[in-house]
Write a protein that holds these residues in place. Structure first.
Motif, short mmCIF file in Angstrom:
data_model
loop_
_atom_site.label_atom_id
_atom_site.label_comp_id
_atom_site.label_asym_id
_atom_site.label_seq_id
_atom_site.Cartn_x
_atom_site.Cartn_y
_atom_site.Cartn_z
N PHE A 139 26.08 -18.66 -3.73
CA PHE A 139 25.84 -19.51 -4.57
C PHE A 139 24.16 -20.69 -4.11
CE2 PHE A 139 26.49 -23.94 -6.49
CZ PHE A 139 25.94 -23.33 -8.38
N LEU A 140 25.37 -20.92 -2.90
CA LEU A 140 24.41 -22.44 -2.33
C LEU A 140 23.18 -21.84 -1.30
CD1 LEU A 140 27.36 -25.08 -1.94
CD2 LEU A 140 25.31 -25.14 -3.53
N ILE A 141 23.02 -20.80 -0.86
CA ILE A 141 22.17 -20.08 0.54
C ILE A 141 21.46 -19.03 -0.09
CG2 ILE A 141 22.00 -19.54 2.91
CD1 ILE A 141 25.27 -21.56 3.30
N GLN A 142 22.29 -17.74 -0.74
CA GLN A 142 21.46 -17.07 -0.80
C GLN A 142 20.37 -17.46 -1.98
OE1 GLN A 142 24.26 -13.87 -1.15
NE2 GLN A 142 23.95 -13.07 1.55
N ASN A 143 20.76 -17.89 -2.57
CA ASN A 143 19.85 -18.06 -4.12
C ASN A 143 18.82 -18.98 -3.77
OD1 ASN A 143 21.11 -15.82 -5.61
ND2 ASN A 143 22.79 -17.28 -7.05
N VAL A 144 19.14 -20.14 -2.66
CA VAL A 144 18.55 -21.12 -2.62
C VAL A 144 17.16 -20.51 -1.87
CG1 VAL A 144 17.66 -23.43 -2.06
CG2 VAL A 144 19.90 -23.13 -3.30
N LEU A 145 17.79 -19.62 -0.38
CA LEU A 145 16.56 -18.70 0.18
C LEU A 145 15.86 -17.98 -0.73
CD1 LEU A 145 18.56 -18.63 3.51
CD2 LEU A 145 16.87 -20.43 2.74
N LYS A 146 16.80 -17.23 -1.73
CA LYS A 146 15.05 -16.34 -1.73
C LYS A 146 13.86 -17.17 -2.98
CE LYS A 146 18.75 -12.96 -4.21
NZ LYS A 146 19.76 -12.48 -5.28
N VAL A 147 13.65 -18.53 -3.60
CA VAL A 147 13.41 -19.14 -3.86
C VAL A 147 13.28 -19.69 -3.02
CG1 VAL A 147 12.87 -21.04 -5.55
CG2 VAL A 147 14.43 -19.68 -6.07
N GLY A 148 13.09 -20.43 -1.58
CA GLY A 148 12.28 -20.91 -0.68
C GLY A 148 11.14 -19.76 0.03
N GLU A 149 11.95 -18.56 0.10
CA GLU A 149 11.03 -16.60 0.97
C GLU A 149 10.29 -17.82 -0.54
OE1 GLU A 149 11.71 -12.47 1.65
OE2 GLU A 149 12.17 -13.42 -0.02
N ALA A 150 9.78 -17.38 -1.81
CA ALA A 150 9.20 -17.51 -2.58
C ALA A 150 8.21 -18.09 -2.64
CB ALA A 150 9.64 -17.04 -3.80
N ARG A 151 8.38 -19.53 -1.89
CA ARG A 151 7.65 -20.85 -1.96
C ARG A 151 6.92 -20.66 -0.95
NH1 ARG A 151 5.86 -25.54 -5.29
NH2 ARG A 151 4.13 -26.61 -3.00
N PHE A 152 7.13 -20.01 0.32
CA PHE A 152 6.23 -19.52 1.19
C PHE A 152 5.15 -18.25 1.37
CE2 PHE A 152 5.26 -16.92 4.69
CZ PHE A 152 5.23 -17.56 6.64
N PHE A 153 5.73 -17.68 0.26
CA PHE A 153 4.73 -16.86 -0.25
C PHE A 153 3.41 -16.98 -0.46
CE2 PHE A 153 8.07 -13.51 2.19
CZ PHE A 153 6.66 -12.81 3.01
N LEU A 154 3.89 -17.93 -1.70
CA LEU A 154 2.80 -18.78 -2.44
C LEU A 154 2.18 -19.49 -1.87
CD1 LEU A 154 4.83 -19.64 -5.85
CD2 LEU A 154 3.67 -17.92 -5.74
N GLU A 155 2.63 -20.36 -0.43
CA GLU A 155 1.83 -21.25 -0.25
C GLU A 155 1.25 -20.64 0.14
OE1 GLU A 155 3.25 -24.49 1.55
OE2 GLU A 155 4.52 -24.65 -0.08
N ASN A 156 1.20 -19.50 1.10
CA ASN A 156 1.68 -18.54 2.12
C ASN A 156 -0.63 -17.58 1.88
OD1 ASN A 156 0.69 -16.54 4.95
ND2 ASN A 156 1.49 -15.10 3.27
N ARG A 157 -0.91 -17.75 1.11
CA ARG A 157 -1.43 -16.68 -0.13
C ARG A 157 -3.03 -17.16 0.44
NH1 ARG A 157 -2.92 -17.82 -4.84
NH2 ARG A 157 -4.12 -16.38 -5.17
#
Length: 514
Positions: A139-157
């Motif tokens: 709940f607190l780590i896996q789900n949040v890090l999925k969104v964090g990973e998406a954020r990384f790749f959005l900026e990485n574009r």
């Protein structure tokens, strides 16, 4: 909307400009989420130079079984990692519990129960606590890090030097609670749809953009993010499905390579594709003025540069505080280094003598020398100060390099003493991941942590004390200590310190296992 071919071409260009960070991010997330687990027992076997796909029922395999299957498939070696049972040390206990239980959290709890509570905690409590911790972790780590990973790749574009810490974007903007609830709602709704015949597959693609939407606007509630994803994916679900199918060849290569291709290419490549796909759908939704699409207004995701301007972003991010206030980047004079060498050597001697006294109740003069010092500690810490000077601003890199430096010194010293003196002063046989009994993972982690503590805390503190000593007295002290050490070293080279609790005859040991 661009074609699939154009989307993939742009994704490859994105991956190329920041390749190693993309690989590191996806590998880290895969480890956190447990993505690199084979879910079908003996999915692929290799016999008589032929790969054979088995159609056996799906089962859950523990990590040791996966490694064992891989080794047997490649080399037809009849071995079993699960039968490897280290017998000494804390990590050995943790390893044995995790491999036997097949679950990291439950294995860790069992280890705590054995090491700290001596198995006095009931199994029912362990199971309940493990279930609670597993849920909180998801709940607190896996789900949040999925969104964090998406954020990384959005900026990485569009940003060439997107940093690893962008993975922590949800925590930096203090929206982890909202994101956790939103992702849980998405998971539950998707799971309920999977109870129908085709609904689960359709909704999987319908809700696919939720992590990316939350990565751009973490203020959105779960219901809002799901609704927006569903509306944005109207008419695009089939396109995303075809994009998935177009990557099928890479998925097959990933399986055939036992996930090696997935680590170094397929997974980061797919993440780049999905970030590109999201931005295209987002642009299309804005053109069509889809309801609530105005909530996606991070214009900096559309711009280019070296780094995403977080200071100008829509959400105020917590500033990275200086984690240490000591002047650990200072240059040390030769006299301070000499005194630190002896301070580290004496401290190491006190540590090992005290540890033996505590464990066995007897005093022994540890080490091959006769004086109250262990030069391996002194040389190790001085080399860390000198060799890792340029890395001090990166504590993680410093920790990893400290492990390498200390491990090299310890292994080389052990090899020298065994080869030329026929003596062994320490023995890691039975410890988890030991190499010839000279080094082990548990000891290396301790050395890495101790090296960092010395670099960032002890060295600046000791240097401030040494600076208060009068120069003449300091020079005399260095000369006297150095002469005593040289005399001890010369004498001990011919008459090393030996005895019960100090050393053992190396010739007794015939073979050593990793």
């Amino acid at each position: 909307m661009r074609s699939i071919k154009e989307t993939k071409k742009q994704a490859r260009q994105t991956l190329k400009k920041n390749y190693w960070r993309c690989v590191a991010i996806t590998f880290f997330i895969a480890i956190i989420l447990g993505s690199y687990k084979i879910t079908e027992k003996h999915l692929i076997t290799y016999q008589n130079n032929t790969f054979t796909i088995q159609n056996e029922p799906f089962t859950t395999s523990i990590n040791s079984e996966i490694v064992n299957d891989t080794i047997e498939a490649i080399g037809n070696i009849n071995t079993s990692i699960s039968s490897y049972k280290p017998t000494r040390g804390v990590l050995a206990n943790v390893f044995n519990n995790i491999t036997s239980s097949g679950n990291f959290i439950f294995g860790l709890l069992n280890s705590f129960n054995q090491l700290i509570f001596h198995e006095r905690v009931w199994a029912s409590i362990i199971i309940l606590l493990g279930a609670i911790l597993t849920f909180l972790y998801w709940f607190l780590i896996q789900n949040v890090l999925k969104v964090g990973e998406a954020r990384f790749f959005l900026e990485n574009r569009n940003y060439k030097k997107t940093n690893f810490h962008r993975l922590l974007f949800p925590y930096k903007v203090k929206k982890e609670k909202n994101i956790s609830l939103a992702m849980m709602r998405k998971t539950l709704q998707e799971w309920l749809w999977f109870l129908t015949i085709f609904g689960g597959v359709i909704k999987h693609y319908s809700y696919y953009l939720v992590p990316y939407i939350l990565a751009e606007n973490p203020n959105l509630k779960g219901k809002e993010a799901i609704k927006l994803s569903r509306e944005m994916m109207q008419g695009h679900k089939w396109l995303l499905f075809k994009l998935d199918i177009s990557l099928m060849g890479w998925y097959i290569l990933d399986i055939l390579s036992f996930h090696l291709i997935g680590i170094i290419f397929t997974t980061p490549y797919k993440k780049c594709c999905m970030a590109e796909f999201y931005m295209q759908v987002r642009e299309y939704a804005k053109e069509k003025e889809i309801e609530n699409v105005t909530s996606l207004k991070d214009i900096y995701l559309e711009k280019t540069g070296e780094l995403y301007p977080s200071e100008n972003g829509l959400f105020k991010e917590t500033e990275t505080k200086k984690w240490l206030h000591t002047n650990y980047n200072k240059n040390y004079k030769i006299d301070s280094l000499i005194l630190m060498f002896f301070a580290a050597g004496v401290t190491g001697w006190i540590w090992e003598v005290g540890l033996h006294l505590f464990q066995y109740g007897s005093f022994v003069n540890r080490g091959s020398l006769h004086g109250p010092w262990l030069p391996i500690y002194g040389w190790g810490l001085i080399l860390l100060l000198i060799l890792l000077k340029k890395c001090r601003n990166n504590p993680i890199l410093t920790f990893l390099l400290a492990i390498i430096v200390c491990g090299t010194i310890e292994y080389a010293t052990g090899w020298y003493l065994e080869t030329f003196k026929n003596l062994r002063y320490w023995d890691y046989d039975g410890f988890f991941l030991n190499l010839h009994g000279r080094i082990c993972l548990e000891g290396l982690i301790v050395f890495g942590l101790g090296g960092c503590a010395f670099i960032y805390f002890a060295a600046p503190f000791l240097d401030s004390i040494f600076e208060k000593i009068k120069p003449n007295i300091k020079v005399i002290l260095c000369i006297v200590l150095t002469l005593l050490f040289i005399i001890d070293s010369v004498y001990s080279s011919k008459h090393p310190n030996t005895g019960e609790g100090v050393s053992q005859n190396f010739q007794i040991k015939k073979d050593f296992k990793i």
